[in-house]
Design an enzyme around this catalytic site. Structure first.
Site, short mmCIF file in Angstrom:
data_model
loop_
_atom_site.label_atom_id
_atom_site.label_comp_id
_atom_site.label_asym_id
_atom_site.label_seq_id
_atom_site.Cartn_x
_atom_site.Cartn_y
_atom_site.Cartn_z
N TYR A 15 0.93 -1.14 0.01
CA TYR A 15 0.14 -0.09 -0.06
C TYR A 15 0.86 1.24 -0.24
O TYR A 15 0.59 2.23 -0.68
CB TYR A 15 -0.87 -0.07 1.13
CG TYR A 15 -1.96 -0.90 1.11
CD1 TYR A 15 -3.02 -0.51 0.14
CD2 TYR A 15 -2.08 -2.03 1.74
CE1 TYR A 15 -4.18 -1.41 -0.29
CE2 TYR A 15 -3.30 -2.72 1.63
CZ TYR A 15 -4.30 -2.56 0.53
OH TYR A 15 -5.35 -3.50 0.37
N GLU A 75 6.97 -27.17 17.73
CA GLU A 75 6.04 -26.63 16.44
C GLU A 75 4.82 -26.41 16.69
O GLU A 75 4.21 -25.44 15.98
CB GLU A 75 6.21 -28.12 15.72
CG GLU A 75 5.27 -28.07 14.33
CD GLU A 75 5.10 -29.30 13.59
OE1 GLU A 75 5.94 -30.15 13.75
OE2 GLU A 75 4.23 -29.33 12.66
N ASP A 82 6.13 -32.75 15.10
CA ASP A 82 5.43 -34.09 15.11
C ASP A 82 6.37 -34.97 14.64
O ASP A 82 7.14 -34.78 13.77
CB ASP A 82 4.27 -33.66 14.07
CG ASP A 82 3.23 -32.91 14.74
OD1 ASP A 82 3.24 -32.83 15.94
OD2 ASP A 82 2.28 -32.16 13.95
#
Lengths: 611, 367
Positions: free
Chosen positions: B108, B201, B253
């Site tokens: 912008y 994580e 994970d």
């Protein structure tokens, strides 16, 4: 027969057309008004064309009663500056059906001038008002007629006739007819607009019932060369036409009466002298090349009769039996029939056989048709399996059909003579389009003459791009023999060709503002329908149109790439003048400087590159 | 301790100054080119796949030698050239005024200077170009992505952002942790008692770790990477390692994506091959390994087609050719099952912190 309940009446042509007016385009008030406008305007333009006068045509449609709702009576007036019509012909020309002068094999807008009479007839049956015709062939005196048609008798009724002095030559026809301008208006305006486009040598004015005026002053001051009437091309001929052509060339043994004898004497230069038989023969052989055909035949007959003029005046030729080589005559003096043998060795024998049996096939072909020479004629007779020396007077019906069929099938005839065509010409077309569309790009092309089924045709085409053309995509104006084809364009050959072209190959976008003007002129336009609004896709015509369009498209492509280049340069200059100052501004702050770098010289350099 | 912090402060200031110099150099170069009537140009290292190579020494992806010239002379490049110089100009202002901006902001802001980006991807792309030209991450230019991750633990920082200059905060003061945003990224790292950084994580586990006082039990700073670690997070991890000398361990994970999250923290991503400031080559991935799934009898989920495809892809990556990286991929491929960090909850909520973490940290020492 008197017991039969069915009666067979012959009806007049007026009656016929009255009963079948739908065929001629007078089915309803909308269509009728439009058709009437076309017929009168086209007649006016044709008349001027034929007289070699730059047309100035004025068309006006005025409601009889403005307040009344459509359909209602309108007064349709068409005025031209053409040759006018002799006063004595006016009642017949405008008061009967099937009285016309437009015959012969050449290009014209209308064929027989029938349509105008139909319009008059339609006007009369819907409003019961007479047609008003004012004609001045000399620009001094004008004859004004008010005419009605006697439909049953196909005869004009002169309601009023007067003569007065005027200062302008031309013809004015005014009829009152029921029409629907609110529905036909758009079509009529299109017609006038497009007619002006294809007739740039004409001044056309149109005042419509709402008081709106369309005026197009002539753009070019030269008229296209007028077409000439020509001999037919063998491909465009049928059996009946051949039969008529033969009858035209058929030559009877002249009646040898006193009048004929006088003629012979005159041609031999023997008006006063009275020579004996052998002196006459001697004189004749000296003067032979200058003698007319009639005279030659008489001399030939005399050579077998061995008579002088006095004896000749006392006999009547009864029969000339070429097959049996016998000449029979009635001798008034002796009051008996005499027959003498014809000597086939005599030089005059050939003259007689020619006369009685007609010319040879070779001669018929080369003399009566366009573009057939001796060699082609010989080749053709071999193709048709007809004897070249066959006398046309002796041909059987079967042989005639064979001749006609072979004329259609033989492919080695030269293409038809286009001198009977009157294309508009590249220059007038170009000027007209220039004036009408004011485009950025304009190119026109006139293809060479070509033919389909023995009818010569010429395709002319113009393409205009950009400028004041604001349309999205292409607009196609179709013309045939200088008549705009306004509707029913779906299956038209021109549209087919235009739609099949791949514009992207020519650097043209599909929504590019494009105008295509197509003009086909021919002695016979192959219309697809009775409405005469679309041209059939004959392969020969399609090919010419395609070649024309491809030629124009290539020219346009060249223009587009040049223009694309120029636009690119302009865009480039714009980009530079936009971004370079910004770059300068940013790097000045980034570099921690106060004063901007001197980048102006760079922009100037750019400008120079552009030029 | 005081001595150490002073040295650190100088490092941060030096970075800023060298960046300012770098920007000015670019500005001067273009300025003088324009002044001479020449078309200015940038040399932009190519970021195409063919120019991304793995540097074994640096243990990360780097850009090769191919560079393209972006010249103002070329009409098709003029616009992006102007965009690039504008961005340098705008980043310079940000750095000078110590203001921060987001990727969206940049898109912008450009409009106020008649520089038109068609969309944000275009402006994002120019930002990466400038990173490549300067070889500096956008965070140095005070341009941040929207994504945020968090940090918690005993770490004292000193803000440098306007209005907070000199103000200090300890990152264990707020139990939800601190957002790793522009002010934290630009802050000086002053002091810590921690001996370890644990990057984890998932936000849920991060909260569990805070609740279970892992920071105290293991003298650790806990970082939530919120999935693939944002660059500000990787930048912080690097600083914690380099400036504070803390080892970094990573817990993800038990799947191929988790393994790769750890790898990106360790040796960067191909996307950021033009940057050298974002990797922690010594970081260690401690779990959940494929072998752990069997060892700890974790509840599992079957792998999807894309999981398996991802394994094959990574097996071609030079970084996965040795050690646990290679081995674990092979095991994943063999068992074709995966387990999330939350799977430990089967054995009680604190099982992961009480049992698994200590064991894995022990193993990490030998990695």
């Amino acid at each position: 027969m008197s017991s039969s309940k069915e009666s067979f009446n012959q009806i007049s042509p007026s009656e016929f057309f009255y009963r079948n007016r739908d065929l001629a385009g007078f089915s309803n008030p909308t269509r009728s008004l439009y058709t009437a406008v076309r017929e009168f305007v086209e007649n006016a333009l044709d008349a001027c064309d034929q007289a070699g006068i730059l047309p100035d045509v004025y068309l006006s449609i005025k409601a009889v009663d403005d307040e009344q709702a459509d359909p209602k009576p309108y007064i349709l007036t068409v005025k031209d500056n053409g040759p006018g019509i002799d006063s004595k012909h006016i009642p017949l020309a405008f008061g009967t059906v099937l009285y016309g002068s437009k015959f012969g094999l050449k290009q014209a807008r209308g064929m027989f001038g029938l349509g105008a009479t139909m319009a008059i007839l339609y006007g009369q049956i819907t409003t019961n008002k007479p047609v008003v015709v004012k004609s001045s062939p000399d620009g001094q005196s004008q004859d004004e007629y008010e005419l009605l048609l006697d439909i049953q008798k196909n005869k004009p009724i002169i309601v009023k006739h007067n003569t007065k002095e005027v200062s302008k030559r031309g013809l004015s026809v005014s009829i009152c007819l029921e029409g629907d301008y609110s529905k036909a208006g758009a079509k009529i305006r299109d017609y006038v607009y497009q007619t002006s486009l294809i007739t740039p040598y004409a001044t056309i004015t149109f005042e419509d019932p709402k008081g709106e005026k369309f005026h197009q002053t002539k753009i070019v001051k030269t008229m296209p060369l007028p077409p000439t009437i020509i001999k037919p091309h063998p491909h465009g001929i049928d059996v009946e036409t051949i039969r008529r052509m033969m009858a035209d060339s058929h030559f009877q043994i002249p009646t040898v009466d006193n009048k004929m004898i006088e003629k012979v004497r005159k041609e031999l230069g023997l008006k006063k002298n009275n020579l004996n038989y052998s002196e006459i023969m001697e004189k004749a052989s000296k003067r032979w090349p200058g003698l007319s055909r009639h005279v030659r035949v008489v001399i030939a007959v005399m050579s077998f009769l061995k008579m002088d003029f006095e004896k000749l005046s006392k006999i009547r030729i009864d029969d000339m039996d070429i097959a049996n080589k016998i000449l029979a005559y009635w001798d008034f003096g002796e009051s008996k029939s005499v027959s003498i043998d014809l000597d086939p060795e005599s030089e005059y024998y050939k003259q007689l056989t020619n006369t009685v049996q007609g010319e040879t096939l070779i001669s018929f072909l080369t003399k009566r048709f366009q573009r057939i020479g001796q060699a082609t004629a010989v080749k053709f007779t071999a193709f048709a399996n007809l004897k070249p020396e066959k006398r046309i007077g002796t041909m059987t019906n079967q042989e005639l059909v064979k001749l006609s069929d072979s004329l259609q099938k033989f492919e080695d005839f030269l293409s038809p003579d286009p001198s009977c065509l009157a294309p508009l010409g590249e220059e007038p077309l170009k000027k007209g389009m220039e004036q009408f569309f004011k485009p950025d790009f304009l190119e026109v092309v006139q293809r060479g003459a070509s033919a389909y089924s023995g009818f010569p045709f010429i395709a002319e085409m113009g393409i205009a791009y950009g400028g004041e053309i604001k349309s999205v995509g292409q607009t196609v104006y179709r013309f045939a023999n200088r008549i705009p084809l306004l509707y029913d364009e779906g299956s038209d050959v021109v549209l087919k060709v235009v739609n099949e072209i791949d514009w992207t190959r020519y650097k043209v976008k599909n929504d590019a503002p494009l105008v295509i003007v197509s003009h086909i002129c021919s002695t016979r336009i192959p219309y697809k329908t009775v409405g005469k609004e679309n041209v059939a896709d004959r392969p020969e015509i399609e090919r010419e149109l395609r070649l024309a369009l491809q030629f124009l498209a290539r020219k346009l492509a060249t223009f587009m790439s040049k223009r694309g280049h120029a636009e690119m340069e302009k865009k480039r200059a714009n980009l530079y003048s936009k971004y370079i100052p910004l770059v300068a501004q940013f790097c000045t702050e980034l570099a921690g400087k106060k004063k901007e770098p001197d980048y102006k010289k760079m922009l100037k350099m750019e400008a120079m590159v552009e030029e | 301790m005081k001595n150490k912090s002073k040295k650190i402060s100088k490092t941060s200031e030096e970075r800023r100054e060298s960046l300012a110099r770098l920007l000015q150099e670019q500005g001067l170069k273009i300025y003088s080119e324009l002044d001479r009537g020449e078309f200015p140009k940038f040399s932009v290292p190519s970021r195409s796949v063919s120019n991304i190579v793995y540097d074994k020494k640096l243990r990360q992806y780097v850009l090769g030698n191919t560079a393209s010239i972006r010249s103002a002379r070329n009409m098709s490049q003029l616009r992006s050239f102007a965009q690039l110089i504008w961005l340098a100009f705008f980043a310079n202002r940000l750095v000078q005024e110590k203001k921060s901006s987001t990727l969206r902001d940049i898109y912008y802001s450009s409009q106020a200077f008649s520089i038109d980006f068609e969309d944000q991807p275009e402006s994002d792309n120019i930002i990466v170009d400038l990173e490549a030209v300067l070889a500096r991450p956008r965070e140095d230019l005070h341009i941040f992505p929207e994504e945020r991750s968090s940090v918690f633990g005993d770490l004292t920082i000193e803000y440098t952002v306007p209005g907070y200059e000199g103000k200090r905060t300890n990152l264990s003061d707020h139990p939800d942790g601190y957002l790793i945003g522009p002010s934290l990224s630009s802050a000086e790292l002053v002091d810590t008692s921690a001996e370890l950084v644990i990057a984890i994580e998932k936000g849920g586990l991060f909260t569990r770790f805070v609740e279970e006082k892992i920071d105290k039990k293991f003298k650790a700073i806990i970082v939530d990477t919120a999935g693939q670690a944002p660059r500000a997070t990787r930048y912080l991890l690097k600083r914690l390692h380099n400036e504070m000398g803390l080892p970094v361990v990573i817990l993800t994970d038990g799947d191929v994506y988790g393994e790769h999250i750890a790898m990106v923290i360790k040796s960067g991503s191909a996307n950021a091959a033009h940057l050298r400031e974002l990797t922690v080559p010594d970081a260690k991935w401690i779990g959940v390994w494929a072998t752990d799934i069997e060892k700890y009898k974790l509840p599992t989920i079957p792998m999807t087609e894309s999981d398996i495809k991802r394994i094959y892809d990574l097996q071609k990556d030079p970084r996965y050719q040795e050690g646990i990286w290679k081995k674990e991929l092979e095991v994943f491929l063999k068992i074709k099952r995966k387990a999330e960090l939350e799977a430990f909850s089967k054995y009680g909520l604190t099982n992961i912190t009480d049992k698994y973490l200590p064991e894995k940290l022990e193993i990490a020492k030998s990695l």
